[in-house]
Motif scaffolding. Sequence first.
Motif, PDB file in Angstrom:
ATOM      1  N   ILE A   6       0.859  -1.174   0.000  1.00  0.00           N
ATOM      2  CA  ILE A   6       0.000   0.000   0.000  1.00  0.00           C
ATOM      3  C   ILE A   6       0.908   1.240   0.000  1.00  0.00           C
ATOM      4  O   ILE A   6       1.820   1.356   0.800  1.00  0.00           O
ATOM      5  N   VAL A  14      -7.943   3.879   1.359  1.00  0.00           N
ATOM      6  CA  VAL A  14      -8.310   3.120   2.556  1.00  0.00           C
ATOM      7  C   VAL A  14      -9.138   3.999   3.499  1.00  0.00           C
ATOM      8  O   VAL A  14     -10.187   3.590   4.000  1.00  0.00           O
ATOM      9  N   ALA A 427      -6.052  -4.612   2.197  1.00  0.00           N
ATOM     10  CA  ALA A 427      -5.408  -3.430   1.600  1.00  0.00           C
ATOM     11  C   ALA A 427      -4.691  -3.794   0.308  1.00  0.00           C
ATOM     12  O   ALA A 427      -4.574  -2.969  -0.602  1.00  0.00           O
TER      13      ALA A 427
END
Length: 446
Positions: A6, A14, A427
């Motif tokens: 990420i 997110v 994620a």
Amino acid sequence: MARQRIGANDDDAVELLRALIREACVNDGTPGSGQEIRSVRVLQRFFAAAVAAGRVETQVLESAPGRASLIARVRGTDPSAPSLGLLGHLDVVPVDPDGWSRNPFGGELVDGEIWGRGAVDMLYLTAVFACVLREAAIAAEPPRGDLVLLAVADEEAGGEYGIHWLVREHPDAVRVSEALSESGGMRMGRHVAIEVAEKGSAGRRLVVRGKPGHASIPFGASSAAYRVGDVLQRLGEVKPAAQLGELWDAFVAARIDDPVLAERLRDPVSIDAALPQLGGIAGYAHAVSRITLSPTVLRAGATHNVIPAVGTIDLDIRTLPGTSDDDVDELLAAVLGPLAEEIEIQRLRGWAATASSPSEPLFGAVERAVGAVTGSPVVPIMAAGGSDARVLRELGIPAYGFGVLGPTWSYERYREGVHGNDERIDAESIALSLAVLRRVVRERVG
Ligand SMILES: [Zn+2]
């Protein structure tokens, strides 16, 4: 391929997803539910700086009190370039809180997973769409073509307060030449699945008639309740045959390693005996290889002591691309056989199956981007259910069910997550979807 990490900008997606989950825009099918205006406000804050800088134009369109959709458009410099629509819904289906091990509307981030109703269907994608649009808006160079986010209400109840209303009442606001929506990205073998088609719905109500009488003297009466039973028995015995096309071939090639099993699945005669060998994906395979009939609502009688004169059976019928209403009626007549003569068949509200060609430039761009980011080929698939994308396909706009989930997301895992308990997304899937979408946007409108 290294695991997708990420990145700094990916945190925005997110955090936006968590905020959307917390708004709990639960759509239970009643007009006053959903209240998507709350998530529209979240998106307005998300875009506020880009709007103030003149990079994004937003419109909030409300079909009924609180049933709002947000359109965000980044203007391209070349009017002849394609305009890419990103169609994401804001509403979610209700939860059974007892079945959850965390707050379904908490948006908690635990061990790299974001928990909550809508995390998979489809708020993670709506958040990814919004992020990539904002990045394109604030990039040094404006895009050639328009990039348009359609963050809409009411997908989960059929879109009457969302995409249908927008297309009808605000056609200019939602105008795009191609689009991505839900729900793809599941892994089939080493392939990433992208939806190109969706089955249609052609429900029917079967009406059977009998002869009423006092229930205390049944002799000589002809109860519609027994006729309902006869019809159900017949429906259980006679099944529509498989119709195997190109998408079926692609599915078998992507998902089935065993050549003997693959051959049996490609043969309309042996397919049904082979289906149980498919385990968790058998239901999907069964559904996309034929028209399905499911009796759902039965009615006969109103009073305990009266033999019913009329009974009805509602059938959920899901069609394949190319199936007409007349085809469905013909099929029903064949399935019902000699019983058909005594049955009145009424058509319930439905929609046609839709398909976009995988040879459109947008599909090619998705294929290339998925390949570059994941190293995996793409397989075009048909969805057994419906989504808002069909409304765009009906207008002649190529639309695909997008998303790129992590390598452990089999179709079975995806099905379990959607509308189920403990819905959550990792994620990594968000990062993959962002990375692929950035490339697609660059190729099509960048
Ligand atoms: Zn959805």
